[in-house]
Design an enzyme around this catalytic site. Structure first.
Site, PDB file in Angstrom:
ATOM      1  N   LYS A 188       0.828  -1.204   0.000  1.00  0.00           N
ATOM      2  CA  LYS A 188       0.000   0.000   0.000  1.00  0.00           C
ATOM      3  C   LYS A 188       0.870   1.266   0.000  1.00  0.00           C
ATOM      4  O   LYS A 188       1.769   1.417   0.834  1.00  0.00           O
ATOM      5  CB  LYS A 188      -0.923   0.018   1.231  1.00  0.00           C
ATOM      6  N   CYS A 382      33.685  -5.376  30.065  1.00  0.00           N
ATOM      7  CA  CYS A 382      33.425  -4.335  31.062  1.00  0.00           C
ATOM      8  C   CYS A 382      32.828  -4.950  32.332  1.00  0.00           C
ATOM      9  O   CYS A 382      33.550  -5.565  33.105  1.00  0.00           O
ATOM     10  CB  CYS A 382      32.562  -3.236  30.454  1.00  0.00           C
ATOM     11  N   GLU A 406      29.714  -1.803  43.755  1.00  0.00           N
ATOM     12  CA  GLU A 406      28.491  -1.399  43.034  1.00  0.00           C
ATOM     13  C   GLU A 406      27.314  -2.277  43.477  1.00  0.00           C
ATOM     14  O   GLU A 406      26.182  -1.831  43.515  1.00  0.00           O
ATOM     15  CB  GLU A 406      28.699  -1.533  41.509  1.00  0.00           C
ATOM     16  N   HIS A 508      35.407  -1.638  26.073  1.00  0.00           N
ATOM     17  CA  HIS A 508      34.365  -2.160  25.172  1.00  0.00           C
ATOM     18  C   HIS A 508      34.943  -2.370  23.774  1.00  0.00           C
ATOM     19  O   HIS A 508      34.811  -1.481  22.915  1.00  0.00           O
ATOM     20  CB  HIS A 508      33.192  -1.181  25.100  1.00  0.00           C
ATOM     21  N   GLU A 510      33.800  -4.014  21.475  1.00  0.00           N
ATOM     22  CA  GLU A 510      32.739  -4.120  20.455  1.00  0.00           C
ATOM     23  C   GLU A 510      32.545  -2.837  19.650  1.00  0.00           C
ATOM     24  O   GLU A 510      31.982  -2.874  18.561  1.00  0.00           O
ATOM     25  CB  GLU A 510      31.407  -4.545  21.097  1.00  0.00           C
TER      26      GLU A 510
HETATM   27  N1  GLN Z   1      28.702  -0.992  36.068  1.00  0.00           N
HETATM   28  C1  GLN Z   1      30.101  -1.109  35.821  1.00  0.00           C
HETATM   29  C2  GLN Z   1      30.847   0.186  36.048  1.00  0.00           C
HETATM   30  O1  GLN Z   1      30.268   1.219  36.108  1.00  0.00           O
HETATM   31  C3  GLN Z   1      30.348  -1.628  34.409  1.00  0.00           C
HETATM   32  C4  GLN Z   1      29.977  -0.645  33.340  1.00  0.00           C
HETATM   33  C5  GLN Z   1      29.845  -1.261  31.982  1.00  0.00           C
HETATM   34  O2  GLN Z   1      29.746  -2.479  31.829  1.00  0.00           O
HETATM   35  N2  GLN Z   1      29.821  -0.433  30.955  1.00  0.00           N
HETATM   36  O3  GLN Z   1      32.043   0.176  36.168  1.00  0.00           O
END
Ligand code: GLN
Length: 535
Positions: A188, A382, A406, A508, A510
């Protein structure tokens, strides 16, 4: 002088405008043009850094530490470039700049208004992006759907910009959906016609339509759209659902999209060099093997929350001619070692990606224990590294109840703790350790075997870090600290020598993987799986 392509979306959201924009970037680069790309997001957050991945998907981090929309990840991967803060603009950041200027008295008593002040700031962001590296072409994608209240200032700014920059120097591409009605067996066109009408009512006549479809567009439908939207037939382009996003550039190229764009922008039609991309797509479509990789996280209901991790795994698969199936596992569903074993029994490899907060942590620890004890190739990213350290501390080094502060402020063994410079930070926006930092790699380690370099640069986004007080103890029990900051103070990579592939990093990786150049750590993971399967 830079030429501009403005990409808007119509009919529905989540159309894949980002992939279309990234694909056009790849096609123009393949013609020898220098391309940059910018995303405009209409929400009021200053950046997506404070938004939940459940709502917004992954936060993509650039070299300079900008926390940006996940589309910048697609742009970097398709165009093979590095972007920065200037490439991601939000309404929030525009308003913030304008309000800050007003407070400083920079408007000299004027009434500060949507037009010209907000639109002026948006236009200056476009110019700033075109000054960075002086691209021949800047592609600007406007988030949201035409007709949304939020995106109006952006559309108005584009209307003005096109007038000021000269119409031959810019073009508007509208990406819409053609819904398929199975009862009548038709695609459509009406919603797209209406959407173009709305865009025109804001003063923008698009020069090209890109239509997301499930089915082949008929000549009749193409003619209709061309006629009612006043767009030349050759610029009515379809973008059918593809099995891989990396096929999209070639699919669009086959319809002559680049030729039409270059014609519209008065640019020379250079020859395309797409052979390497064609090789990539061939490899993607002809895998010789198949592996299952478990992705164990907290935001598994929204696949976009880990999009760069998923793409990086696929990239490593492409290199090894392997199709990677992702098994999504919600870590909070794993409450016992048996459950971990049960959920992971088909996993050839395991990835624990980044994340925040306590939910699902114990499940992740069980998964990592399973990977470590059963020699399943493992990559921790991480938070995944922090969990790997906690698991190792508890179950190998006998540090009972070891944790990150944490998740447990009163843990007897704070093996992961808030970074010193984070302790006095109160706000949440852009306050983490963000962006690219150097990392020194220890020789004769798994990390060195894949990086083949003493010094690397990787992107970070975290507040917590490994606590060096436990370094010697964990070393004695067999944890290798294979990557550190150049001063040796921050632990960036840990690994276990005796496993085939057990590597975890504080950064990271990635964000830096490319379809034709998988990131070394993802490559290492998949290579370890390949080797285990060969035996
Ligand atoms: N929470 C963790 C920190 O602040 C890992 C952060 C994350 O995986 N980007 O260090």
């Amino acid at each position: 002088m830079t030429k501009y392509i403005f990409i808007t979306g119509g009919v529905v959201s989540s159309l894949g405008k980002g992939i279309v924009a990234a694909s056009l970037g790849r096609l123009l680069v393949s013609r020898g043009y220098k391309v940059s790309i910018q995303k405009f997001d209409p929400y009021i957050n200053v950046d997506p850094g404070t938004m939940s991945p459940f709502q917004h998907g992954e936060v993509f981090v650039c070299e300079d530490g900008a926390e940006t929309d996940l589309d910048l990840g697609h742009y970097e991967r398709f165009i093979d470039t590095y972007l920065s803060q200037i490439n991601n603009v939000t309404s929030g950041s525009v308003y913030q700049t304008v309000i800050n200027k007003e407070r400083k008295g920079e408007y000299l008593g004027a009434t500060v208004q949507m037009i010209p002040h907000i639109t002026g700031e948006i236009k200056s962001r476009l110019l700033a992006a075109s000054k960075r590296n002086n691209p021949d072409i800047l592609i600007a994608e406007i988030g949201g759907t035409i007709g949304d209240i939020e995106s109006l200032p952006f559309i108005e700014a584009i209307r003005q910009f096109r007038l000021e920059a000269g119409f031959q120097n810019s073009m508007s591409i509208h990406v819409t959906l053609l819904p398929y009605l199975p009862t009548s067996g038709e695609l459509k066109t009406k919603p797209s016609q209406h959407s173009v009408n709305v865009l025109r009512s804001y003063g923008i006549q698009p020069e090209m339509l890109v239509l997301r479809t499930q089915k082949e567009l008929s000549d009749n439908e193409r003619n209709k759209l061309s006629l009612f939207c006043s767009i030349p037939k050759d610029s009515v382009i379809q973008c059918k659902d593809m099995s891989s996003i990396y096929e999209v550039p070639l699919y669009l190229e086959d319809q002559g999209i680049t030729k039409q764009i270059l014609k519209t922008l008065n640019l020379e039609e250079k020859e395309a060099s797409l052979d390497d991309w064609k090789d990539l797509v061939y490899k993607i479509n002809h895998p010789k093997k198949e592996f299952n990789i478990a992705l164990v996280g907290k935001y598994t209901e929204l696949n976009d929350a880990y999009i760069s991790v998923v793409e990086s795994l696929k990239h490593a698969g492409f290199k090894h001619s392997a199709k990677i199936n992702i098994n999504w596992i919600a870590s909070e569903d794993i409450e016992s070692d048996d459950e971990a074993k049960n959920k992971l029994k088909n996993a050839d490899g395991i990835v624990v990606p980044g994340g925040f907060g306590t939910r699902g942590i114990e499940g992740k620890l069980k998964v990592i224990k399973y990977a470590r004890e059963n020699n399943i190739p493992f990559l921790g990213l991480c938070l995944g590294m922090q969990c790997a350290v906690i698991e190792f501390s508890r179950n190998v080094a006998n540090l009972k109840h070891a944790n990150s502060t944490e998740f447990d402020k009163n843990t007897p063994y704070k093996v992961v703790d808030l970074m010193e410079e984070q302790k006095n930070i109160a706000g949440y926006g852009a306050t983490m350790r963000l962006g690219s930092f150097p990392c020194k790699i220890l020789k004769n380690t798994k990390a060195y075997s894949v990086y083949k370099s003493d010094l690397i640069l990787e992107r970070h986004r975290h507040r917590y870090e490994f606590n060096n007080e436990y370094k010697e103890t964990l070393k004695e029990f067999g944890l290798t600290f294979s990557g550190t900051s150049p001063d040796g103070l921050l632990i960036e990579i840990v690994e276990i020598k005796k496993n085939d592939w057990f590597v975890a990093c504080q950064f990271h990786p990635e964000f830096k993987s490319r379809p034709q150049r998988p990131h070394p750590l993802f490559d290492g993971l998949v290579e370890a799986i390949v080797k285990q399967k060969e035996v």
